[in-house]
Design an enzyme around this catalytic site. Structure first.
Site, PDB file in Angstrom:
ATOM      1  N   CYS A 109      47.774  50.157  77.019  1.00 18.48           N
ATOM      2  CA  CYS A 109      47.288  50.724  75.758  1.00 18.48           C
ATOM      3  C   CYS A 109      45.751  50.716  75.733  1.00 18.48           C
ATOM      4  CB  CYS A 109      47.908  50.005  74.562  1.00 18.48           C
ATOM      5  SG  CYS A 109      47.685  50.895  73.000  1.00 18.48           S
ATOM      6  N   HIS A 117      53.281  50.876  75.378  1.00 21.67           N
ATOM      7  CA  HIS A 117      53.494  49.426  75.485  1.00 21.67           C
ATOM      8  C   HIS A 117      54.784  49.172  76.259  1.00 21.67           C
ATOM      9  CE1 HIS A 117      50.344  47.958  72.744  1.00 21.67           C
ATOM     10  NE2 HIS A 117      50.528  49.115  72.138  1.00 21.67           N
ATOM     11  N   GLU A 139      56.000  46.429  77.209  1.00 18.53           N
ATOM     12  CA  GLU A 139      56.663  45.233  76.686  1.00 18.53           C
ATOM     13  C   GLU A 139      57.489  45.523  75.439  1.00 18.53           C
ATOM     14  OE1 GLU A 139      52.897  45.385  74.294  1.00 18.53           O
ATOM     15  OE2 GLU A 139      53.524  45.975  76.304  1.00 18.53           O
TER      16      GLU A 139
END
Length: 196
Positions: A77, A178, A180
């Site tokens: 990001c 992202h 994650e």
């Protein structure tokens, strides 16, 4: 394998570490230059403003160290955006200038900014970072700034405009989304990065 998450005092550091731990990795969040230099892989996550992140990196004396890293380094990001030459956030913020591409505020006459939520990527070039990932895979985005398509772009996303969602330059890899927070697709991308 020694995996380092550079401590930029950003909010998504622990979520990145949790994903890496889930994959069986021994991961340390640190801003210690010696540990960063000795690592096998580096992750540079970021949430917030380029100006704040660059001030943190300058305060910790990490700017030149990151630029000189030779091990695979993944910007997530804002971390990806920091690889650019500058951001037009706050008029002008100099960033790491690893790649000679600016980061600009997104614009859409019809869509809300920031770009928040799930979106797919379109792959332009095959790369080990994208093994097992195709144009139907969705990732989670949360950003107001982006890199236009450029010589480092290997995948892009459309949101009112096309922008770089995955970049590769030498040992530097960047994702605008992202991983994650991106379920299977994000986990696959992180696995691929760890195998590079």
């Amino acid at each position: 394998m020694k995996i380092i998450i550079i401590n930029t005092n950003c909010s998504n550091l622990s979520s990145v570490k949790i994903m890496l731990n889930k994959l069986g990795c021994n991961t340390i969040i640190t801003d210690d230059p010696d540990l960063i230099i000795q690592s096998d892989k580096i992750l540079l996550p970021g949430v917030g403003t380029a100006n704040t992140a660059m001030k943190q990196l300058k305060k910790k004396n990490l700017i030149q160290l990151i630029k000189k890293c030779t091990q695979p380094t993944l910007g997530i990001c804002l971390g990806m955006q920091l690889f650019g030459s500058f951001s037009n956030e706050n008029t002008h913020t100099n960033t790491l200038n690893i790649i000679n591409v600016p980061v600009k505020h997104m614009y859409s006459p019809t869509l809300p900014i920031p770009h928040m939520g799930w979106n797919n990527i379109t792959i332009l070039k095959k790369h080990d970072l994208l093994n097992g990932i195709n144009n139907n895979h969705y990732f989670y985005f949360a950003h107001s700034y982006c890199m236009e398509l450029n010589y480092t772009t290997i995948a892009y996303t459309n949101y009112g405009q096309p922008f770089s969602s995955v970049i590769v330059y030498k040992n530097f890899f960047g994702v605008q989304f992202h991983p994650e927070k991106s379920s299977f697709s994000g986990e696959q991308l992180i696995k691929n990065f760890l195998e590079i």
